[in-house]
Design an enzyme around this catalytic site. Structure first.
Site, PDB file in Angstrom:
ATOM      1  N   TYR A  86       0.829  -1.205   0.000  1.00 58.13           N
ATOM      2  CA  TYR A  86       0.000   0.000   0.000  1.00 58.13           C
ATOM      3  C   TYR A  86       0.864   1.255   0.000  1.00 58.13           C
ATOM      4  CZ  TYR A  86      -3.009   3.696   1.897  1.00 58.13           C
ATOM      5  OH  TYR A  86      -3.662   4.877   2.101  1.00 58.13           O
ATOM      6  N   LYS A 107       1.341   3.940  -3.131  1.00 55.39           N
ATOM      7  CA  LYS A 107       0.984   5.346  -2.952  1.00 55.39           C
ATOM      8  C   LYS A 107       2.186   6.251  -3.218  1.00 55.39           C
ATOM      9  CE  LYS A 107      -3.401   5.209  -1.654  1.00 55.39           C
ATOM     10  NZ  LYS A 107      -4.476   5.926  -2.372  1.00 55.39           N
TER      11      LYS A 107
END
Length: 246
Positions: free
Chosen positions: A158, A162
């Site tokens: 994650y 990002k």
């Protein structure tokens, strides 16, 4: 209405727009006159938000799409342009952040996270960005996370995806200049659905200068700033809306 924040005649497309921060941004644009396109995987959720926006007197289109898949991204773009003929504001908000020890992350889970958080947003931003460039104007806002700027164990795919989105935004700001502004909006702890997984359900203090998780509506002013002429000289920037977390 302040002319800097009057979006009458503009079209805003928000992925992940049926709940949480995406919902707040959709409503903020619609309340200020923008026609809106709400996209997420569950059509009924998108349609419910679209109905709220139509009640404000603007046009609203609900589209079911899995934006981690390029065919769905392309269909979303075609349906949006078929309905409105243009997209002026594109907000990438859809994402996922399942927690797991890194040595237990499967290839399927890794691909799902990266596809939704980076691969799909790349496709949407590149295709819409080129159309905006050809039209001579446009604004892209990529919503990332404070997790892209700080160590985040057990959600490494994650945070990494990002961080890739942060880099992509800056690169696109150069590639589609001078007509398209591309910026990153980086939220911190917000009281969205995710707080249900927190031990205190988001009600306790957190170690930031502000000291508490923010209400989802607190994202609105940052999003409106980046989408409006108020930020005409802002592109390739990362705007933190995290209570001073990083």
């Amino acid at each position: 209405m302040d002319p800097l924040f009057d979006f009458t005649g503009k079209v805003a497309l928000v992925t992940g727009g049926s709940r949480g921060l995406g919902y707040q941004m959709v409503k903020a644009f619609a309340e200020r006159g923008a026609d809106v396109i709400i996209a997420s995987r569950k059509l009924e959720n998108c349609e419910a938000v679209a109905e709220e926006c139509r009640a404000l007197g603007v046009r609203a289109l609900a589209i079911s799409a899995h934006v981690g898949k390029w065919p769905d991204c392309d269909r979303l773009i075609e349906e949006a342009y078929a309905a409105f003929g243009r997209v002026d504001i594109r907000v990438k908000n859809a994402g996922m952040s399942p927690r797991a020890p890194s040595h237990e992350v499967s290839e399927a889970l890794f691909d799902s996270v990266v596809n939704l958080n980076f691969k799909g947003p790349f496709r949407l931003a590149s295709q819409i960005g080129k159309r905006m460039y050809d039209a001579g104007s446009g604004c892209i806002i990529n919503v990332t996370s404070s997790g892209s700027l700080m160590p985040l164990p057990q959600v490494v795919p994650y945070g990494s995806s990002k961080a890739a989105l942060n880099a992509m935004s800056e690169s696109f700001a150069h590639e589609y200049a001078p007509y398209v502004r591309v910026n990153t909006l980086s939220p911190g702890a917000f009281k969205t659905d995710i707080v249900q997984a927190w031990p205190d359900k988001g009600e306790g203090p957190i170690p930031t200068p502000r000291g508490v998780a923010a209400d989802p509506s607190d994202i609105v002013t940052a999003a409106l700033f980046l989408a409006s002429p108020a930020s005409v000289n802002v592109t390739g920037a990362l705007i933190r809306c995290d209570g001073g977390q990083h």
